[in-house]
Scaffold this motif. Structure first.
Motif, PDB file in Angstrom:
ATOM      1  N   CYS A  11       0.741  -1.063   0.021  1.00 10.18           N
ATOM      2  CA  CYS A  11      -0.012  -0.047   0.013  1.00 10.18           C
ATOM      3  C   CYS A  11       0.823   1.426   0.231  1.00 10.18           C
ATOM      4  O   CYS A  11       2.004   1.367   0.866  1.00 10.18           O
ATOM      5  CB  CYS A  11      -0.945   0.069   1.120  1.00 10.18           C
ATOM      6  SG  CYS A  11      -1.864   1.422   1.463  1.00 10.18           S
ATOM      7  N   ARG A  12       0.547   2.144  -0.818  1.00  8.35           N
ATOM      8  CA  ARG A  12       1.511   3.344  -0.704  1.00  8.35           C
ATOM      9  C   ARG A  12       1.290   4.337   0.027  1.00  8.35           C
ATOM     10  O   ARG A  12       1.923   5.374   0.056  1.00  8.35           O
ATOM     11  CB  ARG A  12       1.209   3.926  -2.282  1.00  8.35           C
ATOM     12  CG  ARG A  12       0.142   4.448  -2.890  1.00  8.35           C
ATOM     13  CD  ARG A  12      -0.090   4.523  -4.140  1.00  8.35           C
ATOM     14  NE  ARG A  12      -1.643   4.917  -4.618  1.00  8.35           N
ATOM     15  CZ  ARG A  12      -2.557   4.226  -4.471  1.00  8.35           C
ATOM     16  NH1 ARG A  12      -2.462   2.805  -4.163  1.00  8.35           N
ATOM     17  NH2 ARG A  12      -3.843   4.628  -4.973  1.00  8.35           N
ATOM     18  N   LEU A  17      -1.699   1.917   5.268  1.00  6.17           N
ATOM     19  CA  LEU A  17      -0.856   0.919   5.574  1.00  6.17           C
ATOM     20  C   LEU A  17      -0.870   0.363   6.801  1.00  6.17           C
ATOM     21  O   LEU A  17      -0.897  -0.919   7.246  1.00  6.17           O
ATOM     22  CB  LEU A  17       0.699   0.958   5.009  1.00  6.17           C
ATOM     23  CG  LEU A  17       1.654  -0.045   5.227  1.00  6.17           C
ATOM     24  CD1 LEU A  17       1.338  -1.211   4.175  1.00  6.17           C
ATOM     25  CD2 LEU A  17       2.684   0.471   4.857  1.00  6.17           C
ATOM     26  N   HIS A  36       5.584  -0.179   0.629  1.00  7.42           N
ATOM     27  CA  HIS A  36       4.908   0.956  -0.086  1.00  7.42           C
ATOM     28  C   HIS A  36       4.714   0.895  -1.630  1.00  7.42           C
ATOM     29  O   HIS A  36       4.387   1.639  -2.171  1.00  7.42           O
ATOM     30  CB  HIS A  36       5.688   1.998   0.268  1.00  7.42           C
ATOM     31  CG  HIS A  36       5.527   2.507   1.636  1.00  7.42           C
ATOM     32  ND1 HIS A  36       6.594   2.265   2.479  1.00  7.42           N
ATOM     33  CD2 HIS A  36       4.463   3.034   2.473  1.00  7.42           C
ATOM     34  CE1 HIS A  36       6.009   2.614   3.638  1.00  7.42           C
ATOM     35  NE2 HIS A  36       4.968   3.042   3.752  1.00  7.42           N
ATOM     36  N   TYR A  56      -3.176  -6.208  -1.652  1.00  9.81           N
ATOM     37  CA  TYR A  56      -2.511  -5.071  -2.746  1.00  9.81           C
ATOM     38  C   TYR A  56      -3.644  -4.045  -2.806  1.00  9.81           C
ATOM     39  O   TYR A  56      -4.724  -4.181  -3.357  1.00  9.81           O
ATOM     40  CB  TYR A  56      -2.277  -5.838  -3.887  1.00  9.81           C
ATOM     41  CG  TYR A  56      -1.599  -5.154  -4.999  1.00  9.81           C
ATOM     42  CD1 TYR A  56      -0.983  -3.801  -4.773  1.00  9.81           C
ATOM     43  CD2 TYR A  56      -1.582  -5.448  -6.261  1.00  9.81           C
ATOM     44  CE1 TYR A  56      -0.408  -3.083  -5.812  1.00  9.81           C
ATOM     45  CE2 TYR A  56      -1.116  -4.730  -7.253  1.00  9.81           C
ATOM     46  CZ  TYR A  56      -0.327  -3.366  -6.884  1.00  9.81           C
ATOM     47  OH  TYR A  56      -0.122  -2.866  -8.035  1.00  9.81           O
ATOM     48  N   ASP A  57      -3.316  -2.943  -2.415  1.00 10.96           N
ATOM     49  CA  ASP A  57      -4.130  -1.621  -2.308  1.00 10.96           C
ATOM     50  C   ASP A  57      -3.616  -1.147  -3.996  1.00 10.96           C
ATOM     51  O   ASP A  57      -2.552  -0.342  -3.852  1.00 10.96           O
ATOM     52  CB  ASP A  57      -3.799  -0.918  -1.504  1.00 10.96           C
ATOM     53  CG  ASP A  57      -4.594   0.564  -1.452  1.00 10.96           C
ATOM     54  OD1 ASP A  57      -5.577   0.498  -1.881  1.00 10.96           O
ATOM     55  OD2 ASP A  57      -3.893   1.651  -0.969  1.00 10.96           O
ATOM     56  N   ASP A  59      -3.973   1.254  -7.291  1.00  7.17           N
ATOM     57  CA  ASP A  59      -4.070   2.656  -7.482  1.00  7.17           C
ATOM     58  C   ASP A  59      -4.910   2.647  -8.906  1.00  7.17           C
ATOM     59  O   ASP A  59      -5.504   1.607  -9.543  1.00  7.17           O
ATOM     60  CB  ASP A  59      -2.979   3.575  -7.522  1.00  7.17           C
ATOM     61  CG  ASP A  59      -1.938   2.875  -8.611  1.00  7.17           C
ATOM     62  OD1 ASP A  59      -2.219   2.309  -9.391  1.00  7.17           O
ATOM     63  OD2 ASP A  59      -0.691   3.164  -8.423  1.00  7.17           O
ATOM     64  N   PRO A 107     -11.809  -0.667   0.731  1.00  2.00           N
ATOM     65  CA  PRO A 107     -11.078   0.028   1.718  1.00  2.00           C
ATOM     66  C   PRO A 107     -11.689  -0.137   3.120  1.00  2.00           C
ATOM     67  O   PRO A 107     -11.516  -0.017   4.150  1.00  2.00           O
ATOM     68  CB  PRO A 107     -10.632   1.357   1.215  1.00  2.00           C
ATOM     69  CG  PRO A 107     -10.691   1.126  -0.245  1.00  2.00           C
ATOM     70  CD  PRO A 107     -11.678   0.328  -0.673  1.00  2.00           C
TER      71      PRO A 107
END
Length: 155
Positions: A11-12, A17, A36, A56-57, A59, A107
């Motif tokens: 997650c960035r 995170l 990240h 895995y978030d 984008d 989320p």
């Protein structure tokens, strides 16, 4: 089946995170590594002790996300991938699943639901949330039936 799965998180966003790591830990899973970027994830993976699952978030760069998913699935076939996305672009989500992800959560997922999703994926099933719309259910059911027709799960 293991008593406690080892979960990696990609997650960035630092705050998300850390909150996600705390939630995953609080529902009974081990968390390592917390990263990240995909480069950071790969450099922190222990080949002798790989995570069972990657949260895995993703984008908005769907092409890059698909590439990351494909590369991770090819390089670490025993590691399952569960996507975290706010997207309602079900074509993109279907592509993530076709590339190797085993489902997705939003989320806003509640801890109990996240635990359920992780356990379902670890049982080699595809997870997708009930978004309350028949269109979502039909779109995801279609990709699940195509994905599971003659295609074996990794693991």
């Amino acid at each position: 089946m293991k008593d406690s799965y080892k979960i990696a998180i990609l997650c960035r966003h630092e705050v998300f995170l850390k909150c996600l790591a705390m939630m995953v830990h609080n529902v009974g899973f081990r968390v390592h590594p917390e990263c990240h970027s995909s480069d950071e994830l790969i450099s922190n993976l222990d080949i002798e002790d790989l995570p069972d699952l990657l949260l895995y978030d993703v984008d908005n760069d769907h092409e890059r996300n698909e590439t990351v998913i494909t590369e991770l699935c090819n390089s670490f076939p025993s590691m399952q991938i569960l996507i975290i996305t706010n997207s309602t672009d079900y074509d993109a989500i279907k592509n993530f699943i076709v590339k190797g992800a085993k489902g997705f959560v939003y989320p806003q997922v509640e801890p109990k639901e996240l635990k359920y999703a992780i356990n379902k994926v670890m049982k080699h099933k595809i997870y997708y949330p009930d978004a309350g719309t028949q269109g979502t259910h039909n779109a995801m059911s279609e990709v699940v039936s195509r994905k599971t027709a003659g295609i074996s799960f990794k693991g």
